[in-house]
Design a protein around this motif. Structure first.
Motif, PDB file in Angstrom:
ATOM      1  N   ALA A  25       1.212  -1.293   0.069  1.00 22.90           N
ATOM      2  CA  ALA A  25       0.257  -0.065  -0.001  1.00 22.90           C
ATOM      3  C   ALA A  25       0.479   0.852   0.463  1.00 22.90           C
ATOM      4  N   GLN A  26       1.010   1.803  -0.995  1.00 26.48           N
ATOM      5  CA  GLN A  26       1.796   2.791  -1.474  1.00 26.48           C
ATOM      6  C   GLN A  26       1.358   4.477  -0.912  1.00 26.48           C
ATOM      7  N   SER A  27      -0.093   4.216  -1.903  1.00 27.83           N
ATOM      8  CA  SER A  27      -0.838   5.419  -1.544  1.00 27.83           C
ATOM      9  C   SER A  27      -1.122   6.434   0.107  1.00 27.83           C
ATOM     10  N   GLY A  28      -0.375   6.613   0.126  1.00 31.45           N
ATOM     11  CA  GLY A  28      -0.312   6.793   1.870  1.00 31.45           C
ATOM     12  C   GLY A  28       1.177   7.496   2.539  1.00 31.45           C
ATOM     13  N   THR A  29       1.092   6.615   3.801  1.00 33.51           N
ATOM     14  CA  THR A  29       2.501   7.109   4.663  1.00 33.51           C
ATOM     15  C   THR A  29       3.221   5.703   4.935  1.00 33.51           C
ATOM     16  N   ILE A  30       4.179   5.612   4.625  1.00 37.17           N
ATOM     17  CA  ILE A  30       4.682   4.341   4.324  1.00 37.17           C
ATOM     18  C   ILE A  30       6.442   4.998   5.614  1.00 37.17           C
ATOM     19  N   PRO A  31       5.993   3.779   6.697  1.00 37.86           N
ATOM     20  CA  PRO A  31       6.833   4.196   7.660  1.00 37.86           C
ATOM     21  C   PRO A  31       8.630   4.166   6.655  1.00 37.86           C
ATOM     22  N   THR A  32       9.298   5.531   7.401  1.00 34.58           N
ATOM     23  CA  THR A  32      10.065   5.565   7.272  1.00 34.58           C
ATOM     24  C   THR A  32      11.373   4.535   6.735  1.00 34.58           C
ATOM     25  N   TYR A  33      11.582   3.646   8.199  1.00 36.51           N
ATOM     26  CA  TYR A  33      12.254   2.296   8.099  1.00 36.51           C
ATOM     27  C   TYR A  33      12.009   1.535   6.879  1.00 36.51           C
ATOM     28  N   LEU A  34      10.971   1.192   6.563  1.00 38.02           N
ATOM     29  CA  LEU A  34      10.779   0.647   5.212  1.00 38.02           C
ATOM     30  C   LEU A  34      10.425   1.553   3.969  1.00 38.02           C
ATOM     31  N   GLU A  35      10.704   2.466   3.732  1.00 37.58           N
ATOM     32  CA  GLU A  35      10.829   3.142   2.752  1.00 37.58           C
ATOM     33  C   GLU A  35      11.396   2.581   1.256  1.00 37.58           C
ATOM     34  N   LYS A  36      11.994   1.154   1.531  1.00 39.89           N
ATOM     35  CA  LYS A  36      12.070   0.681   0.032  1.00 39.89           C
ATOM     36  C   LYS A  36      11.099   0.422  -0.190  1.00 39.89           C
ATOM     37  N   PHE A  37      10.077  -0.077   0.487  1.00 38.29           N
ATOM     38  CA  PHE A  37       9.233  -0.957  -0.406  1.00 38.29           C
ATOM     39  C   PHE A  37       7.814   0.364  -0.889  1.00 38.29           C
ATOM     40  N   ALA A  38       8.319   1.862  -1.384  1.00 39.71           N
ATOM     41  CA  ALA A  38       7.905   2.769  -2.122  1.00 39.71           C
ATOM     42  C   ALA A  38       7.847   3.124  -3.306  1.00 39.71           C
ATOM     43  N   SER A  39       9.706   2.094  -3.200  1.00 40.27           N
ATOM     44  CA  SER A  39       9.815   2.071  -5.144  1.00 40.27           C
ATOM     45  C   SER A  39       8.818   1.216  -6.274  1.00 40.27           C
ATOM     46  N   ASP A  40       9.758   1.488  -7.439  1.00 39.01           N
ATOM     47  CA  ASP A  40       9.212   1.310  -8.336  1.00 39.01           C
ATOM     48  C   ASP A  40       9.179  -0.564  -8.454  1.00 39.01           C
TER      49      ASP A  40
END
Length: 314
Positions: free
Chosen positions: A77-92
């Motif tokens: 679920a990228q449409s929102g705030t992703i925890p900073t320590y999991l920020e790699k999961f915001a990538s393509d």
């Protein structure tokens, strides 16, 4: 003679075609008999393939667990705030499956996942998600936090064949909890937990969203009559001043929802200057990534323990 040769050739071709068909059928049969895991969860009993290849995850605590275990994930679920320590999961590298409260059903269908893992925010959408793929609810029950957390971890271990790794991680967490309980008991300090949301605050006590501090870590609550609820009990700074806790724990919602931290400016006001927590420098701003956005994962629970442990001294 020629007729006999033709008949032999035709017979050989039929045999080869039959053999290929049998091999394909055997392969299909093997796929059909893939190992399955029966998962009993809060919403249902679900059959899930063991070691699923395409995994869609909504819960950030489960996501940090899978990340720690080295399990690949297809959609987040990228449409929102992703925890900073999991920020790699915001990538393509990962498919965007929508937000925590508004899943992108079309995208999830395109992924054609082997399993979908949800928690409380998606519970009302369970039936819709099960139409796409086996769906498992692995949210934490705050009234029995550690028992619920461990059950979820054991389910993860069974699904992804990581029982040994899960066992080791849980043993380390149990040891840390034992240590923090001793420190909490010997410190003789009580505490109050508040959530700061813009200019409003709410208090959380035992069996509540952040009640693990009292119920599991052993830090006594300054007020044992706080009503347990997801959104906390609306309070004022007059209330905080009257309770006068030794330790004040603050979760800053605005820091993860609005992108700007404003809690310290709100909390450390004139009224609070007379409290023990202010005077003794015992106001602690907890990491909202793990306390508000995630929690209930191997990484987040360990970080929660570490944060509270650090507030109790040596």
């Amino acid at each position: 003679m020629k007729k006999l040769s033709i008949l032999l050739i035709m017979g050989l071709m039929i045999f080869l075609i039959s053999a290929c068909g049998s091999a394909e059928g055997s392969e299909d049969s093997n796929n059909d008999t893939k190992d399955m895991v029966t998962v009993q969860h809060e919403l249902d009993e679900t059959e899930v393939p063991k070691n699923p290849e395409k995994v869609v995850v909504f819960d950030f605590g489960i996501l940090d667990t899978l990340d720690k275990l080295g399990v690949d994930v297809a959609g987040v679920a990228q449409s929102g705030t992703i925890p900073t320590y999991l920020e790699k999961f915001a990538s393509d590298d990962y498919e965007n499956i929508g937000s925590l409260k508004e899943p992108d059903f079309e995208k999830i269908s395109e992924i054609d996942p082997d399993v979908i893992i949800i928690s409380g925010r998606q519970a009302s959408l369970y039936e819709q998600l099960t139409e796409i793929a086996p769906t498992v609810h692995l949210g934490v029950d705050t009234t029995r936090y550690m028992e619920s957390f461990k059950e979820n971890m054991e389910i993860v271990g069974e699904i992804f064949d990581k029982q040994d790794e899960i066992g080791e991680e849980l043993a380390a967490i149990d040891e840390s909890i034992s240590t923090i309980n001793e420190k909490a008991s010997s410190s003789g300090k009580n505490a109050l937990i508040i959530l700061a949301n813009d200019d409003k605050i709410s208090a959380y006590g035992q069996n509540s969203r952040f009640g693990v501090i009292h119920d599991v870590f052993g830090v006594p609550a300054v007020d044992e009559d706080i009503e347990a609820s997801t959104h906390g009990m609306n309070v004022t700074f007059e209330y905080v001043s009257e309770q006068d806790p030794d330790l004040l724990y603050v979760v800053d919602r605005s820091a993860v929802v609005g992108g700007e931290s404003s809690a310290q400016q709100i909390v450390e006001n004139k009224l609070m200057e007379g409290t023990k927590s202010y005077q003794n420098d015992d106001i602690y701003y907890l990491n909202p990534d793990v306390w508000y956005l995630s929690g209930g994962g191997l990484t987040s629970v360990s970080e929660m323990i570490n944060e509270i442990d650090a507030t109790l001294g040596e």
